[in-house]
Design an enzyme around this catalytic site. Sequence first.
Site, short mmCIF file in Angstrom:
data_model
loop_
_atom_site.label_atom_id
_atom_site.label_comp_id
_atom_site.label_asym_id
_atom_site.label_seq_id
_atom_site.Cartn_x
_atom_site.Cartn_y
_atom_site.Cartn_z
N GLU A 243 0.83 -1.21 0.00
CA GLU A 243 0.00 0.00 0.00
C GLU A 243 0.87 1.26 0.00
O GLU A 243 0.61 2.20 0.72
CB GLU A 243 -0.93 0.00 1.23
CG GLU A 243 -2.17 0.86 1.03
CD GLU A 243 -3.23 0.63 2.10
OE1 GLU A 243 -3.61 -0.52 2.33
OE2 GLU A 243 -3.66 1.63 2.70
N ARG A 248 -3.30 0.09 -3.77
CA ARG A 248 -4.03 -0.76 -2.83
C ARG A 248 -5.10 0.03 -2.07
O ARG A 248 -6.07 -0.54 -1.57
CB ARG A 248 -3.04 -1.44 -1.87
CG ARG A 248 -3.67 -2.55 -1.06
CD ARG A 248 -2.64 -3.44 -0.39
NE ARG A 248 -3.33 -4.44 0.42
CZ ARG A 248 -2.80 -5.56 0.86
NH1 ARG A 248 -1.55 -5.85 0.58
NH2 ARG A 248 -3.51 -6.40 1.58
N HIS A 259 -16.07 4.00 8.39
CA HIS A 259 -15.43 3.96 9.71
C HIS A 259 -16.04 4.98 10.65
O HIS A 259 -16.19 4.72 11.85
CB HIS A 259 -13.92 4.21 9.57
CG HIS A 259 -13.18 3.02 9.04
ND1 HIS A 259 -11.94 3.11 8.46
CD2 HIS A 259 -13.50 1.71 9.00
CE1 HIS A 259 -11.52 1.91 8.09
NE2 HIS A 259 -12.46 1.03 8.41
N HIS A 272 -19.96 -3.89 9.95
CA HIS A 272 -18.93 -3.21 9.15
C HIS A 272 -19.42 -3.08 7.69
O HIS A 272 -19.27 -2.04 7.07
CB HIS A 272 -17.64 -4.03 9.23
CG HIS A 272 -16.53 -3.51 8.38
ND1 HIS A 272 -15.91 -2.31 8.62
CD2 HIS A 272 -15.94 -4.01 7.25
CE1 HIS A 272 -14.97 -2.11 7.70
NE2 HIS A 272 -14.98 -3.12 6.86
P1 NAD Z 1 -14.93 -12.32 12.35
O1 NAD Z 1 -13.70 -13.05 12.11
O2 NAD Z 1 -15.12 -11.66 13.67
O3 NAD Z 1 -16.14 -13.28 12.05
C1 NAD Z 1 -17.45 -12.81 12.26
C2 NAD Z 1 -18.24 -13.73 13.19
O4 NAD Z 1 -18.59 -14.90 12.47
C3 NAD Z 1 -17.45 -14.20 14.40
O5 NAD Z 1 -18.32 -14.27 15.50
C4 NAD Z 1 -17.00 -15.60 14.01
O6 NAD Z 1 -16.79 -16.43 15.12
C5 NAD Z 1 -18.17 -16.07 13.19
N1 NAD Z 1 -17.90 -17.07 12.19
C6 NAD Z 1 -16.82 -17.15 11.38
N2 NAD Z 1 -17.00 -18.13 10.48
C7 NAD Z 1 -18.20 -18.70 10.75
C8 NAD Z 1 -18.93 -19.75 10.15
N3 NAD Z 1 -18.50 -20.37 9.06
N4 NAD Z 1 -20.12 -20.08 10.70
C9 NAD Z 1 -20.60 -19.40 11.78
N5 NAD Z 1 -19.96 -18.38 12.37
C10 NAD Z 1 -18.77 -18.04 11.85
O7 NAD Z 1 -15.16 -11.14 11.27
P2 NAD Z 1 -14.86 -11.00 9.71
O8 NAD Z 1 -15.92 -10.09 9.22
O9 NAD Z 1 -14.63 -12.30 9.06
O10 NAD Z 1 -13.48 -10.23 9.71
C11 NAD Z 1 -13.37 -8.93 10.25
C12 NAD Z 1 -11.92 -8.69 10.55
O11 NAD Z 1 -11.17 -8.78 9.35
C13 NAD Z 1 -11.64 -7.33 11.14
O12 NAD Z 1 -10.77 -7.47 12.24
C14 NAD Z 1 -10.94 -6.59 10.02
O13 NAD Z 1 -10.01 -5.63 10.49
C15 NAD Z 1 -10.26 -7.71 9.30
N6 NAD Z 1 -9.97 -7.46 7.89
C16 NAD Z 1 -8.72 -7.73 7.46
C17 NAD Z 1 -8.40 -7.54 6.15
C18 NAD Z 1 -7.03 -7.90 5.66
O14 NAD Z 1 -6.72 -7.60 4.51
N7 NAD Z 1 -6.23 -8.56 6.47
C19 NAD Z 1 -9.36 -7.08 5.24
C20 NAD Z 1 -10.64 -6.82 5.71
C21 NAD Z 1 -10.94 -7.02 7.06
N1 GLY Z 2 -8.67 -4.94 2.93
C1 GLY Z 2 -7.65 -3.99 2.71
C2 GLY Z 2 -6.37 -4.54 2.15
O1 GLY Z 2 -6.15 -5.71 2.11
O2 GLY Z 2 -5.55 -3.75 1.76
#
Ligand code: NAD
Ligand code: GLY
Length: 370
Positions: A243, A248, A259, A272
Amino acid sequence: MPATKIVVNIPDEASYAVRVGVDVLDGLGAALRQLPAVAAAPRLLVISDDNVAPLYLDAAKASLSQAGFRAADIVVPAGEGSKSLAVIGEVWEAMAGLGLTRDCAVVALGGGVVGDLAGFAASTYMRGIPVVQVPTTLLAMVDSSVGGKTGVNLEAGKNLVGTFKQPAYVCASTATLATLSEREWCCGCAEVAKSAVIDSDDFFFWLLDNAAALAARDEAVTAEAIARCVVFKARVVSEDKTESRGVRECLNYGHTLGHAVEALSGYGTYSHGAAVAEGMRFAARLGTALAGTPEELVSAQDELLDALGLEPLAWSAAPEEMLDAMKRDKKARAGVVRFVVPVDVGRWELVDVDDAVILEHLRAWEATKA
Ligand code: NAD
Ligand code: GLY
């Protein structure tokens, strides 16, 4: 339906495969046996959360054990709270307690929280061991499991400590999505819509045609949406891994206002994804004033978000408070708020927007909520 394999090629990184399909979790162990970085690992550590583990940990471990791997596991509490210094500290200690060595590897089984936490643990433990991502939310399949961002949150803000650590393999089993709540499904749909608007006419109009099917979790449409998002994200990350090249940032479309909505409405009030969808509607309207964004894009995007179940929020805050929240966001530079605006479908710009212009648009946005 056969699984799809997408190969992610990022300069100066080992290429990796993303496999998307109904039963790819069953083949996890066999796939890892084919990976030079992981095949000889004396031990694997599966990191999961306490919602996902009761559903899928046994299946994941059975597949690993059938392929001859020894696998231990750590289960953290579900939710954003686990992306913390306290939990990463416990994970590091547990890794050391299990005697993991540099030739071991981590398997992240869960949503984006587990993926970011486990990726960070893997990239820092003994200065880095391989990580395999096994995403179980739609959001994690279409976004967070690919591209290598890892990290934890600080009191001062989200994702303030982290690394770039590309996975060795990504195993996206669409069967695991069957247990996902409606709220989490919509969250993933918002990221699919974001990718489609930024990517291309082809993706956008395909999604518009298939939005109702995606909202209804049609298997074939879901698998294709995931594959299209992975191809899109792989392209973006291959052009700008860290980035730092102004590419990116496009992945932040909808996130500037999103946000602020999350912060001011109270984290967790709206998902979100719902906040990002609101942010996409706002940024596209900003684009019509600042970047010549056609009105047709605004209405087609509204139609798409509505069809995905991401209706406009029945919520607003005072424009001045929204602007303050945007300025506190870590993406703001020197107090200037930046938006990704779509110039047209498949074309975007990063725009620094004057406070007065933001306030004018926020007043118009607030007026739609009255
Ligand atoms: P999460 O991991 O909290 O999952 C959401 C909920 O769903 C949780 O309660 C989890 O236990 C549950 N869950 C997961 N899989 C399930 C399934 N198959 N069946 C039933 N329940 C299930 O949230 P998310 O939305 O997956 O991820 C959000 C996070 O990702 C944030 O911390 C965000 O900052 C991060 N993120 C990272 C990137 C990156 O590029 N690394 C990009 C976008 C978001
Ligand atoms: N979701 C933002 C990134 O991966 O850059």
